[in-house]
Design a protein around this motif. Structure first.
Motif, PDB file in Angstrom:
ATOM      1  N   GLY A 238      69.136 -15.833 -25.840  1.00 46.77           N
ATOM      2  CA  GLY A 238      68.422 -14.714 -25.256  1.00 46.77           C
ATOM      3  C   GLY A 238      67.600 -15.104 -24.047  1.00 46.77           C
ATOM      4  N   GLY A 239      67.903 -16.232 -23.424  1.00 50.60           N
ATOM      5  CA  GLY A 239      67.208 -16.633 -22.214  1.00 50.60           C
ATOM      6  C   GLY A 239      66.118 -17.642 -22.426  1.00 50.60           C
ATOM      7  N   GLY A 240      65.677 -17.852 -23.656  1.00 50.51           N
ATOM      8  CA  GLY A 240      64.613 -18.803 -23.933  1.00 50.51           C
ATOM      9  C   GLY A 240      65.005 -19.757 -25.032  1.00 50.51           C
ATOM     10  N   ALA A 241      64.362 -20.936 -25.040  1.00 46.74           N
ATOM     11  CA  ALA A 241      64.609 -21.900 -26.101  1.00 46.74           C
ATOM     12  C   ALA A 241      64.089 -21.371 -27.430  1.00 46.74           C
ATOM     13  N   ARG A 242      64.746 -21.762 -28.505  1.00 48.36           N
ATOM     14  CA  ARG A 242      64.272 -21.402 -29.838  1.00 48.36           C
ATOM     15  C   ARG A 242      63.056 -22.261 -30.186  1.00 48.36           C
ATOM     16  N   TRP A 243      62.123 -21.681 -30.909  1.00 48.58           N
ATOM     17  CA  TRP A 243      60.889 -22.347 -31.304  1.00 48.58           C
ATOM     18  C   TRP A 243      60.815 -22.372 -32.819  1.00 48.58           C
ATOM     19  N   GLU A 244      60.691 -23.565 -33.375  1.00 51.58           N
ATOM     20  CA  GLU A 244      60.565 -23.727 -34.824  1.00 51.58           C
ATOM     21  C   GLU A 244      59.338 -24.564 -35.142  1.00 51.58           C
ATOM     22  N   ILE A 245      58.706 -24.270 -36.277  1.00 48.57           N
ATOM     23  CA  ILE A 245      57.581 -25.058 -36.787  1.00 48.57           C
ATOM     24  C   ILE A 245      57.984 -25.615 -38.145  1.00 48.57           C
ATOM     25  N   ALA A 246      58.002 -26.923 -38.268  1.00 50.83           N
ATOM     26  CA  ALA A 246      58.358 -27.568 -39.530  1.00 50.83           C
ATOM     27  C   ALA A 246      57.187 -27.475 -40.504  1.00 50.83           C
ATOM     28  N   GLU A 247      57.496 -27.240 -41.762  1.00 51.74           N
ATOM     29  CA  GLU A 247      56.474 -27.201 -42.799  1.00 51.74           C
ATOM     30  C   GLU A 247      56.170 -28.613 -43.282  1.00 51.74           C
ATOM     31  N   GLY A 248      54.919 -28.873 -43.605  1.00 49.39           N
ATOM     32  CA  GLY A 248      54.544 -30.165 -44.180  1.00 49.39           C
ATOM     33  C   GLY A 248      54.663 -31.292 -43.164  1.00 49.39           C
ATOM     34  N   LEU A 249      54.860 -32.505 -43.706  1.00 52.68           N
ATOM     35  CA  LEU A 249      54.970 -33.697 -42.871  1.00 52.68           C
ATOM     36  C   LEU A 249      56.433 -34.118 -42.795  1.00 52.68           C
ATOM     37  N   THR A 250      56.920 -34.329 -41.589  1.00 44.65           N
ATOM     38  CA  THR A 250      58.321 -34.659 -41.348  1.00 44.65           C
ATOM     39  C   THR A 250      58.486 -36.164 -41.202  1.00 44.65           C
ATOM     40  N   ALA A 251      59.341 -36.762 -42.017  1.00 45.86           N
ATOM     41  CA  ALA A 251      59.620 -38.193 -41.901  1.00 45.86           C
ATOM     42  C   ALA A 251      60.242 -38.481 -40.542  1.00 45.86           C
ATOM     43  N   TYR A 252      59.852 -39.594 -39.940  1.00 43.16           N
ATOM     44  CA  TYR A 252      60.325 -39.875 -38.587  1.00 43.16           C
ATOM     45  C   TYR A 252      61.849 -40.011 -38.512  1.00 43.16           C
ATOM     46  N   PRO A 253      62.504 -40.729 -39.443  1.00 40.75           N
ATOM     47  CA  PRO A 253      63.970 -40.788 -39.366  1.00 40.75           C
ATOM     48  C   PRO A 253      64.628 -39.413 -39.453  1.00 40.75           C
ATOM     49  N   ASP A 254      64.031 -38.504 -40.226  1.00 40.26           N
ATOM     50  CA  ASP A 254      64.585 -37.148 -40.308  1.00 40.26           C
ATOM     51  C   ASP A 254      64.456 -36.426 -38.968  1.00 40.26           C
TER      52      ASP A 254
ATOM     53  N   VAL B 214      56.287 -30.354 -35.117  1.00 40.98           N
ATOM     54  CA  VAL B 214      56.200 -31.081 -36.382  1.00 40.98           C
ATOM     55  C   VAL B 214      54.863 -31.794 -36.471  1.00 40.98           C
ATOM     56  N   GLU B 215      54.534 -32.213 -37.705  1.00 46.93           N
ATOM     57  CA  GLU B 215      53.526 -33.233 -37.979  1.00 46.93           C
ATOM     58  C   GLU B 215      54.218 -34.355 -38.733  1.00 46.93           C
ATOM     59  N   HIS B 216      53.792 -35.566 -38.470  1.00 48.88           N
ATOM     60  CA  HIS B 216      54.352 -36.725 -39.156  1.00 48.88           C
ATOM     61  C   HIS B 216      53.322 -37.347 -40.096  1.00 48.88           C
ATOM     62  N   PRO B 217      53.783 -38.066 -41.112  1.00 51.90           N
ATOM     63  CA  PRO B 217      52.869 -38.946 -41.831  1.00 51.90           C
ATOM     64  C   PRO B 217      52.435 -40.069 -40.894  1.00 51.90           C
ATOM     65  N   PRO B 218      51.374 -40.818 -41.213  1.00 46.41           N
ATOM     66  CA  PRO B 218      50.907 -41.859 -40.292  1.00 46.41           C
ATOM     67  C   PRO B 218      51.983 -42.900 -40.006  1.00 46.41           C
ATOM     68  N   LEU B 219      52.224 -43.159 -38.715  1.00 45.28           N
ATOM     69  CA  LEU B 219      53.240 -44.130 -38.308  1.00 45.28           C
ATOM     70  C   LEU B 219      53.027 -44.503 -36.852  1.00 45.28           C
ATOM     71  N   TYR B 220      53.641 -45.616 -36.475  1.00 43.76           N
ATOM     72  CA  TYR B 220      53.640 -46.060 -35.088  1.00 43.76           C
ATOM     73  C   TYR B 220      55.072 -46.066 -34.571  1.00 43.76           C
ATOM     74  N   THR B 221      55.248 -45.638 -33.324  1.00 48.27           N
ATOM     75  CA  THR B 221      56.575 -45.686 -32.711  1.00 48.27           C
ATOM     76  C   THR B 221      56.515 -46.512 -31.434  1.00 48.27           C
TER      77      THR B 221
END
Length: 228
Positions: free
Chosen positions: A8-24, A48-55
């Motif tokens: 529809g002309g714009g990017a889709r916007w999603e909000i993940a629930e909870g904490l998302t694992a980085y590999p996921d 997203v929000e992640h659990p505590p991690l360093y990248t």
């Protein structure tokens, strides 16, 4: 027909629930950019929000990981150096097809794209009366700490572009545990600290921050986000 047109002309916007694992998160981004390249899926801005991690980005120096045992570490595959992610920090993974222009960002212009991400954060902070600024030679968005009067980083940027499709993106500190940054030298910069909206006296919710990010998006990237 491009992915942008299908959505529809714009990017889709999603909000993940909870904490998302980085590999996921990496797996989801890989699937999404493959679909964008194949013209079988829409562009996506994924909060997203992640659990505590360093990248570690492609320029990360081993000596800048000062506490390797504190949190899990991951090779991110993006540009940049060491970054912390954790609860209370909004991460936005931005997956756009740069074969097409997006608002102020011209087609196939990575420099303009990074500038656009910076402007997105600056405009969002302005909605809370916080002046976010760029600094030459320092990646990210900076503010003058209201208590100390010194500069501190409030937003980080790290991108990757694969066949002109973007992934990874930005992070903005709402209320993370700021002492969690102590295990790394954030973005390789020792001289300055990090801060957050809450540390600057702006006590708002993650939902309010998300709304501000969504409202500011079209000022930079053209078409409004489409909530998925």
């Amino acid at each position: 027909m491009t992915a942008a047109a299908r959505s529809g002309g714009g990017a889709r916007w999603e909000i993940a629930e909870g904490l998302t694992a980085y590999p996921d998160a990496i797996a989801r981004m890989e699937q999404t950019i493959a679909a964008i390249r194949a013209d079988t899926g829409p562009e996506l801005v994924w909060f997203v929000e992640h659990p505590p991690l360093y990248t570690a980005g492609s320029s990360a120096r081993p000596e800048d990981l000062e506490d390797a045992t504190r949190f899990p570490t991951f090779a991110a595959g993006r540009g940049g150096q060491w970054t912390y992610h954790g609860p209370g920090q909004r991460v936005a993974y931005v997956m756009l097809d740069l074969h097409q222009p997006h608002g102020t960002v011209g087609a196939r212009d990575i420099r303009a794209y990074v500038h656009g991400l910076e402007e997105w954060l600056i405009l969002t902070l302005d909605r809370f009366n916080i002046k976010g600024e760029r600094r030459a030679g320092r990646v990210g968005i900076w503010v003058v700490d209201r208590a100390a009067g010194t500069e501190a980083k409030i937003g980080a940027i790290g991108v990757r572009v694969t066949r002109w499709v973007t992934w990874h993106g930005i992070s903005l500190n709402l209320e993370p545990m700021l002492d969690h940054f102590a295990g790394i030298v954030p973005c390789g910069i020792r001289e300055y600290g990090v801060t957050s909206l809450h540390a600057q006296g702006i006590v708002v919710s993650m939902a309010e921050l998300d709304a501000a990010l969504a409202a500011s998006w079209s000022q930079v990237f053209g078409a409004p986000l489409v909530r998925g």
